[in-house]
Design a protein around this motif. Sequence first.
Motif, PDB file in Angstrom:
ATOM      1  N   PHE A 191      -6.396  -1.360   7.908  1.00  0.00           N
ATOM      2  CA  PHE A 191      -5.265  -1.899   8.870  1.00  0.00           C
ATOM      3  C   PHE A 191      -5.674  -1.938  10.232  1.00  0.00           C
ATOM      4  O   PHE A 191      -5.229  -2.812  10.951  1.00  0.00           O
ATOM      5  CB  PHE A 191      -3.924  -1.177   8.786  1.00  0.00           C
ATOM      6  CG  PHE A 191      -3.560  -1.067   7.148  1.00  0.00           C
ATOM      7  CD1 PHE A 191      -3.522  -2.078   6.512  1.00  0.00           C
ATOM      8  CD2 PHE A 191      -3.044   0.215   6.805  1.00  0.00           C
ATOM      9  CE1 PHE A 191      -2.917  -2.089   5.182  1.00  0.00           C
ATOM     10  CE2 PHE A 191      -2.420   0.088   5.606  1.00  0.00           C
ATOM     11  CZ  PHE A 191      -2.604  -0.883   4.838  1.00  0.00           C
ATOM     12  N   LYS A 192      -6.667  -0.894  10.605  1.00  0.00           N
ATOM     13  CA  LYS A 192      -7.266  -0.967  12.052  1.00  0.00           C
ATOM     14  C   LYS A 192      -8.254  -1.952  12.188  1.00  0.00           C
ATOM     15  O   LYS A 192      -8.249  -2.724  13.413  1.00  0.00           O
ATOM     16  CB  LYS A 192      -8.012   0.436  12.252  1.00  0.00           C
ATOM     17  CG  LYS A 192      -8.372   0.620  13.683  1.00  0.00           C
ATOM     18  CD  LYS A 192      -8.764   1.955  14.072  1.00  0.00           C
ATOM     19  CE  LYS A 192      -9.384   2.217  15.332  1.00  0.00           C
ATOM     20  NZ  LYS A 192      -9.834   3.535  15.849  1.00  0.00           N
ATOM     21  N   ARG A 193      -9.032  -2.317  11.292  1.00  0.00           N
ATOM     22  CA  ARG A 193     -10.081  -3.374  11.657  1.00  0.00           C
ATOM     23  C   ARG A 193      -9.794  -4.710  11.249  1.00  0.00           C
ATOM     24  O   ARG A 193     -10.600  -5.597  11.680  1.00  0.00           O
ATOM     25  CB  ARG A 193     -11.306  -3.152  10.708  1.00  0.00           C
ATOM     26  CG  ARG A 193     -12.136  -1.699  11.056  1.00  0.00           C
ATOM     27  CD  ARG A 193     -13.160  -1.096  10.487  1.00  0.00           C
ATOM     28  NE  ARG A 193     -13.857  -0.154  10.977  1.00  0.00           N
ATOM     29  CZ  ARG A 193     -14.956   0.507  10.460  1.00  0.00           C
ATOM     30  NH1 ARG A 193     -15.629  -0.430   9.512  1.00  0.00           N
ATOM     31  NH2 ARG A 193     -15.672   1.583  10.805  1.00  0.00           N
ATOM     32  N   LEU A 194      -8.901  -4.979  10.262  1.00  0.00           N
ATOM     33  CA  LEU A 194      -8.626  -6.343  10.000  1.00  0.00           C
ATOM     34  C   LEU A 194      -8.076  -7.125  10.957  1.00  0.00           C
ATOM     35  O   LEU A 194      -7.138  -6.623  11.704  1.00  0.00           O
ATOM     36  CB  LEU A 194      -7.736  -6.419   8.898  1.00  0.00           C
ATOM     37  CG  LEU A 194      -8.368  -6.552   7.199  1.00  0.00           C
ATOM     38  CD1 LEU A 194      -7.392  -6.486   6.247  1.00  0.00           C
ATOM     39  CD2 LEU A 194      -9.587  -7.377   7.046  1.00  0.00           C
TER      40      LEU A 194
ATOM     41  N   CYS B  49       0.891  -1.181  -0.161  1.00  0.00           N
ATOM     42  CA  CYS B  49       0.078  -0.094   0.089  1.00  0.00           C
ATOM     43  C   CYS B  49       0.987   1.470   0.073  1.00  0.00           C
ATOM     44  O   CYS B  49       0.635   2.140  -0.916  1.00  0.00           O
ATOM     45  CB  CYS B  49      -0.965  -0.040   1.263  1.00  0.00           C
ATOM     46  SG  CYS B  49      -1.769   1.688   1.615  1.00  0.00           S
ATOM     47  N   TYR B  50       1.757   1.297   0.865  1.00  0.00           N
ATOM     48  CA  TYR B  50       2.737   2.399   0.957  1.00  0.00           C
ATOM     49  C   TYR B  50       3.578   2.526  -0.110  1.00  0.00           C
ATOM     50  O   TYR B  50       3.758   3.993  -0.620  1.00  0.00           O
ATOM     51  CB  TYR B  50       3.661   2.382   2.193  1.00  0.00           C
ATOM     52  CG  TYR B  50       2.835   2.433   3.537  1.00  0.00           C
ATOM     53  CD1 TYR B  50       1.374   2.751   3.422  1.00  0.00           C
ATOM     54  CD2 TYR B  50       3.369   2.152   4.672  1.00  0.00           C
ATOM     55  CE1 TYR B  50       0.687   2.737   4.650  1.00  0.00           C
ATOM     56  CE2 TYR B  50       2.566   2.178   6.039  1.00  0.00           C
ATOM     57  CZ  TYR B  50       1.396   2.362   5.826  1.00  0.00           C
ATOM     58  OH  TYR B  50       0.587   2.371   7.268  1.00  0.00           O
TER      59      TYR B  50
ATOM     60  N   PHE C 172      -3.484   6.087   0.656  1.00  0.00           N
ATOM     61  CA  PHE C 172      -2.612   5.898   1.812  1.00  0.00           C
ATOM     62  C   PHE C 172      -3.550   6.193   3.394  1.00  0.00           C
ATOM     63  O   PHE C 172      -3.549   5.328   4.086  1.00  0.00           O
ATOM     64  CB  PHE C 172      -1.485   7.033   1.956  1.00  0.00           C
ATOM     65  CG  PHE C 172      -0.487   6.926   3.291  1.00  0.00           C
ATOM     66  CD1 PHE C 172       0.494   6.261   3.333  1.00  0.00           C
ATOM     67  CD2 PHE C 172      -0.848   7.537   4.626  1.00  0.00           C
ATOM     68  CE1 PHE C 172       1.555   6.170   4.492  1.00  0.00           C
ATOM     69  CE2 PHE C 172      -0.040   7.359   5.639  1.00  0.00           C
ATOM     70  CZ  PHE C 172       0.877   6.728   5.474  1.00  0.00           C
ATOM     71  N   GLY C 173      -4.281   7.155   3.037  1.00  0.00           N
ATOM     72  CA  GLY C 173      -5.288   7.479   4.061  1.00  0.00           C
ATOM     73  C   GLY C 173      -6.314   6.595   4.307  1.00  0.00           C
ATOM     74  O   GLY C 173      -6.457   6.306   5.593  1.00  0.00           O
ATOM     75  N   PHE C 174      -6.957   6.129   3.357  1.00  0.00           N
ATOM     76  CA  PHE C 174      -8.179   5.358   3.737  1.00  0.00           C
ATOM     77  C   PHE C 174      -7.875   4.001   4.009  1.00  0.00           C
ATOM     78  O   PHE C 174      -8.648   3.085   4.717  1.00  0.00           O
ATOM     79  CB  PHE C 174      -9.194   5.214   2.573  1.00  0.00           C
ATOM     80  CG  PHE C 174      -9.988   6.631   2.413  1.00  0.00           C
ATOM     81  CD1 PHE C 174     -11.137   6.793   3.343  1.00  0.00           C
ATOM     82  CD2 PHE C 174      -9.955   7.535   1.525  1.00  0.00           C
ATOM     83  CE1 PHE C 174     -11.932   7.848   3.391  1.00  0.00           C
ATOM     84  CE2 PHE C 174     -10.680   8.708   1.278  1.00  0.00           C
ATOM     85  CZ  PHE C 174     -11.368   8.864   2.342  1.00  0.00           C
TER      86      PHE C 174
END
Length: 442
Positions: free
Chosen positions: A208-211, A97-98, A201-203
């Motif tokens: 990454f927080k929920r998976l 992603c990055y 990058f932002g969304f």
Amino acid sequence: MSIPNRKVVNGWAMYDWANSVYNLVITTTFFPIYYLGVTKARTGTDEVAFMGKTLLASVLYDYTLSFAYLLIALSLPILSSIADTRGNKKNFLRFFCYLGSLACASLFTFTSTSSLELGMLSVMLAAIGFWGGLVFYNSYLPEIAAPEYQDRVSARGFSFGYIGSVLMQLVGFALVTIKPFGITDAMAVRITFLLVGVWWFGFAQITFKRLPASKPAISNGSGKVFQDGFIELKKVYAQVRVMPVLKRFLRAFFFYSMGVQTVMMVAVIFASKELKLEATKLIICVVLIQLVAILGAWGMARLSGRFGNFKVLIATVLLWIGVCLCAYFTTTEMQFYLLALAVGLVMGGIQSLSRSTYAKLIPETRDTASFFSYYDVTEKLAIAIGVFSFGYIEHITNNMRTSVLVLMGFFCIGLIWLFSALQKQRRLADRKKQAEVVEAGA
């Protein structure tokens, strides 16, 4: 019947929302148009000098993408197998992603006076970031959704992607049309590239927080990551070989993916070069395609529940063959618009249904990243061959329409393998029923 774990599922789908802006804004619309304009400004012709060679600008673009997909295909089996054995697929998803988002943002510096080689490097790295991350993203599907929900969850991901990418497309279109603060057309497009990187990058942080964190498929690795990776890959290959339906489906997927992804990547360049359509009209047309694609993904998910995945895929590939045939004879603006709507209907559906069909066919396993690396390597090799073939045929014939006929041939081969997979599935189901009858009688 509602989908369980909605927060996790929506978090997973948000990665489609985040990264699909690359596939639409960079690959499909703004960058191809901008790229043709920038390269023509360098020489005043359709040809460019690249690393000592003179090529058509469109051919160089095809070759660059083809090389990127080849690199992805060669590296993903190792990376995904390592992710399974170490349980860190989210970290790999984050890395790609990055990489992709930063490469998109770097296209802001690509102008008629900048280095063409560096510009093509950014194009290649953006493609690697996008497609490299998808193997880890896709591999979460069987972990977050039971088989009976996978068609709908997969379609939700694509729908999120189409909606998000259309919104970003509209932002770019507004910048080009309104030109705030007196910026030029070129600057508006370059700002759009920068915004794509920020959006992606932002969304993605929501995903990454929920998976959930993935668990390693083995409790203790040997410490030799490449060895463990190849061991896992060999295990997957051995299982695929003895699964006749899955094996036939992958062969079909390989050939029709050559056509699907290539059509999506070269459609704007085809319309620009062959039909001389204005950039504004092309951008509006692609936005409409994305909106129609949402309906296509949703509709095919519902149809698959009624008629079965293979029957719907067969009908979809037949429509793609018709699209290629019509494209060869397309000469007017209105014909292109009608063709674009047809592409929209089958574009989202075939991608969403292919992913969920594969998820249903693989065995229950914790090696999901390794299995989906097989799927993604198949797709990336197909894209590499498809895009390279399209560019090479245009290079030797100087005619894009001839390349379209070759794509139609790829779809036809894929169709044959889909029929074979369907027939094999039916025969295996009949044998299972007969065995159950015999067992019940005993």
